[in-house]
Scaffold this motif. Structure first.
Motif, mmCIF file in Angstrom:
data_model
loop_
_atom_site.group_PDB
_atom_site.id
_atom_site.type_symbol
_atom_site.label_atom_id
_atom_site.label_comp_id
_atom_site.label_asym_id
_atom_site.label_seq_id
_atom_site.Cartn_x
_atom_site.Cartn_y
_atom_site.Cartn_z
ATOM 1 N N ASP A 146 0.847 -1.196 0.000
ATOM 2 C CA ASP A 146 0.000 0.000 0.000
ATOM 3 C C ASP A 146 0.879 1.242 0.000
ATOM 4 O O ASP A 146 2.099 1.160 0.177
ATOM 5 C CB ASP A 146 -0.916 0.010 1.225
ATOM 6 N N SER A 147 0.254 2.405 -0.172
ATOM 7 C CA SER A 147 0.978 3.676 -0.195
ATOM 8 C C SER A 147 0.892 4.329 1.179
ATOM 9 O O SER A 147 -0.204 4.627 1.664
ATOM 10 C CB SER A 147 0.371 4.601 -1.261
ATOM 11 N N TYR A 148 2.045 4.507 1.797
ATOM 12 C CA TYR A 148 2.099 5.121 3.117
ATOM 13 C C TYR A 148 3.105 6.273 3.102
ATOM 14 O O TYR A 148 4.166 6.171 2.479
ATOM 15 C CB TYR A 148 2.539 4.105 4.182
ATOM 16 N N GLN A 149 2.747 7.347 3.784
ATOM 17 C CA GLN A 149 3.695 8.434 3.982
ATOM 18 C C GLN A 149 4.721 7.947 5.004
ATOM 19 O O GLN A 149 4.418 7.788 6.188
ATOM 20 C CB GLN A 149 2.974 9.690 4.492
ATOM 21 N N THR A 150 5.930 7.660 4.529
ATOM 22 C CA THR A 150 6.952 7.046 5.366
ATOM 23 C C THR A 150 8.162 7.959 5.486
ATOM 24 O O THR A 150 8.687 8.433 4.482
ATOM 25 C CB THR A 150 7.396 5.690 4.778
ATOM 26 N N ILE A 151 8.578 8.193 6.712
ATOM 27 C CA ILE A 151 9.739 9.053 6.974
ATOM 28 C C ILE A 151 10.715 8.283 7.850
ATOM 29 O O ILE A 151 10.327 7.667 8.848
ATOM 30 C CB ILE A 151 9.332 10.363 7.681
ATOM 31 N N SER A 152 11.984 8.296 7.464
ATOM 32 C CA SER A 152 13.016 7.647 8.270
ATOM 33 C C SER A 152 14.008 8.682 8.777
ATOM 34 O O SER A 152 14.311 9.661 8.086
ATOM 35 C CB SER A 152 13.747 6.570 7.463
ATOM 36 N N LEU A 153 14.499 8.468 9.970
ATOM 37 C CA LEU A 153 15.563 9.275 10.569
ATOM 38 C C LEU A 153 16.731 8.336 10.822
ATOM 39 O O LEU A 153 16.605 7.384 11.602
ATOM 40 C CB LEU A 153 15.099 9.910 11.877
ATOM 41 N N ILE A 193 4.037 6.045 8.747
ATOM 42 C CA ILE A 193 5.080 5.189 9.321
ATOM 43 C C ILE A 193 6.299 6.044 9.616
ATOM 44 O O ILE A 193 6.745 6.824 8.769
ATOM 45 C CB ILE A 193 5.472 4.057 8.349
ATOM 46 N N LEU A 194 6.816 5.896 10.812
ATOM 47 C CA LEU A 194 8.021 6.603 11.211
ATOM 48 C C LEU A 194 9.095 5.574 11.543
ATOM 49 O O LEU A 194 8.908 4.719 12.413
ATOM 50 C CB LEU A 194 7.735 7.476 12.437
ATOM 51 N N MET A 195 10.202 5.632 10.817
ATOM 52 C CA MET A 195 11.313 4.706 11.039
ATOM 53 C C MET A 195 12.450 5.461 11.710
ATOM 54 O O MET A 195 13.003 6.400 11.139
ATOM 55 C CB MET A 195 11.761 4.111 9.703
ATOM 56 N N VAL A 196 12.785 5.072 12.911
ATOM 57 C CA VAL A 196 13.877 5.695 13.665
ATOM 58 C C VAL A 196 15.055 4.725 13.642
ATOM 59 O O VAL A 196 14.956 3.606 14.161
ATOM 60 C CB VAL A 196 13.455 6.007 15.117
ATOM 61 N N GLY A 197 16.152 5.137 13.006
ATOM 62 C CA GLY A 197 17.287 4.244 12.813
ATOM 63 C C GLY A 197 17.730 3.539 14.074
ATOM 64 O O GLY A 197 17.989 2.337 14.067
ATOM 65 N N GLU A 198 17.787 4.277 15.182
ATOM 66 C CA GLU A 198 18.219 3.668 16.443
ATOM 67 C C GLU A 198 17.756 4.515 17.614
ATOM 68 O O GLU A 198 17.868 5.739 17.589
ATOM 69 C CB GLU A 198 19.739 3.537 16.482
ATOM 70 N N ILE A 199 17.220 3.872 18.633
ATOM 71 C CA ILE A 199 16.904 4.547 19.895
ATOM 72 C C ILE A 199 18.171 4.514 20.750
ATOM 73 O O ILE A 199 18.605 3.445 21.180
ATOM 74 C CB ILE A 199 15.729 3.870 20.616
ATOM 75 N N ARG A 200 18.751 5.697 20.971
ATOM 76 C CA ARG A 200 20.054 5.762 21.634
ATOM 77 C C ARG A 200 20.000 6.349 23.045
ATOM 78 O O ARG A 200 20.924 6.164 23.822
ATOM 79 C CB ARG A 200 21.014 6.610 20.801
#
Length: 341
Positions: free
Chosen positions: A165-172, A210-217
């Motif tokens: 599906d189409s989702y507004q996805t942002i990665s940090l 969807i929010l993708m956070v590379g790593e919780i530090r």
């Protein structure tokens, strides 16, 4: 400089042909040892003169934007390497020693996106993870030590979602390890004021599904990720932890409230890579997962002892299963057991 370019090309070609994930340079007074990491194992490649290594190091520093004159502080940088059929991102990291600087290079294929069923040894675990990404809010954590495949799994989860599906996805990410289509990828740059904290705030203003956070530090990033999940976003991230139960302890150490853990945490998948053998030859590595989700996760969060749950599969259980199915040798089973004790 031309000799450094030729040397670089030869080393990188050999590393790629041998499917190395990392290249390590160990400089001594007159000679420098080069090692490849292949299927998790450190393998000696060759020796070069330290004079040639210094030329190569200078070339890599210059090409990746590092300070050539700085030898007393660790530095890092990235360049693109074009092979005949693939583009690779090379991530450099220098570390000062007594007299010289050592160098580690992470080799990251840019066009190689693994499907979820290719990553995991057991199909049942793949099917279990597919259920998580159907949720529209909450947080999914992929955990494990450095080099265990956390980020690769995270990319594959997002890729799986976007195929459906189409989702507004942002990665940090810090750094961006692989460029992906249909995703807004934000490079964390603390010198420019783009931290995980400021990036998260800005990302939420872009109305992400969807929010993708590379790593919780740290504590702030952990709390903000959970707050984002509570406000109706699906958050995916990684965390350094030894196993699934250790992940819960880490989250509590980061001061995440119990009520937030119970209402927001969808699942924890702790990863361990095992070398798969076919005809007594190691072909690749595949992931086994310690999984906490559903009723098992609720039971653990309320203080229950996971060892009392019959259908909870620990790493030890999964390694024995892999051995029983003939995926790993008895020697590998013993080695993995020693490594994780």
């Amino acid at each position: 400089m031309s000799s450094a370019i030729t040397l670089s090309r030869n080393i990188l070609t050999a590393a790629i042909e041998q499917h190395a994930s990392d290249i390590h340079f160990y400089p001594f007074n007159t000679e420098t040892d080069i090692f490849f990491r292949i299927n998790g194992k450190r393998v000696f490649y060759k020796k070069i003169s330290t004079n040639h290594y210094q030329l190569l190091l200078t070339y890599y520093k210059f090409s990746s934007g590092m300070d050539i004159g700085e030898t007393r502080k660790p530095q890092n940088g990235t360049i693109q390497h074009h092979d005949t059929s693939m583009i690779y991102s090379l991530r450099f990291s220098t570390l000062p020693t007594n007299q010289l600087e050592s160098l580690a290079v992470r080799v990251l294929p840019q066009k190689q996106t693994h499907s979820l069923n290719e990553l995991f040894l057991f199909p049942s675990q793949y099917k279990q993870i597919k259920k998580w990404v159907k949720r529209r809010s909450g947080i999914i954590l992929i955990t494990g030590p450095t080099g265990s495949g956390k980020t690769t799994t995270l990319y594959s989860l997002v890729h799986s979602l976007l195929q459906e599906d189409s989702y507004q996805t942002i990665s940090l990410e810090d750094p961006i390890e692989k460029e992906m289509q249909d995703i807004i990828q934000v490079q964390i740059n603390e010198k420019a004021g783009i931290t995980y904290q400021t990036g998260l705030k800005a990302a939420l203003r872009h109305d992400p599904d969807i929010l993708m956070v590379g790593e919780i530090r740290d504590e702030y990033t952990a709390k903000f990720a959970f707050e984002a999940a509570l406000t109706g976003h699906l958050v995916m991230s990684t965390l350094h932890a030894k196993n699934s139960i250790g992940t819960i302890h880490r989250l509590r150490d980061l001061d995440i409230k119990e009520i937030d853990l119970q209402h927001t945490l969808i699942a924890v998948a702790s990863i361990q890579l095992v070398p798969i053998q076919i005809n007594k030859k190691v072909m690749r590595r595949a992931a086994i997962l310690e999984i906490l989700d559903g009723e098992i996760l609720d039971y653990v969060l309320k203080g229950g002892d996971v060892k009392k749950i019959k259908n909870y599969h620990s790493f030890q259980h999964l390694r024995k299963k892999a051995y029983a199915y003939g995926f790993i040798s008895k020697e590998t089973l013993f080695e993995l057991q020693v490594e994780t004790e």
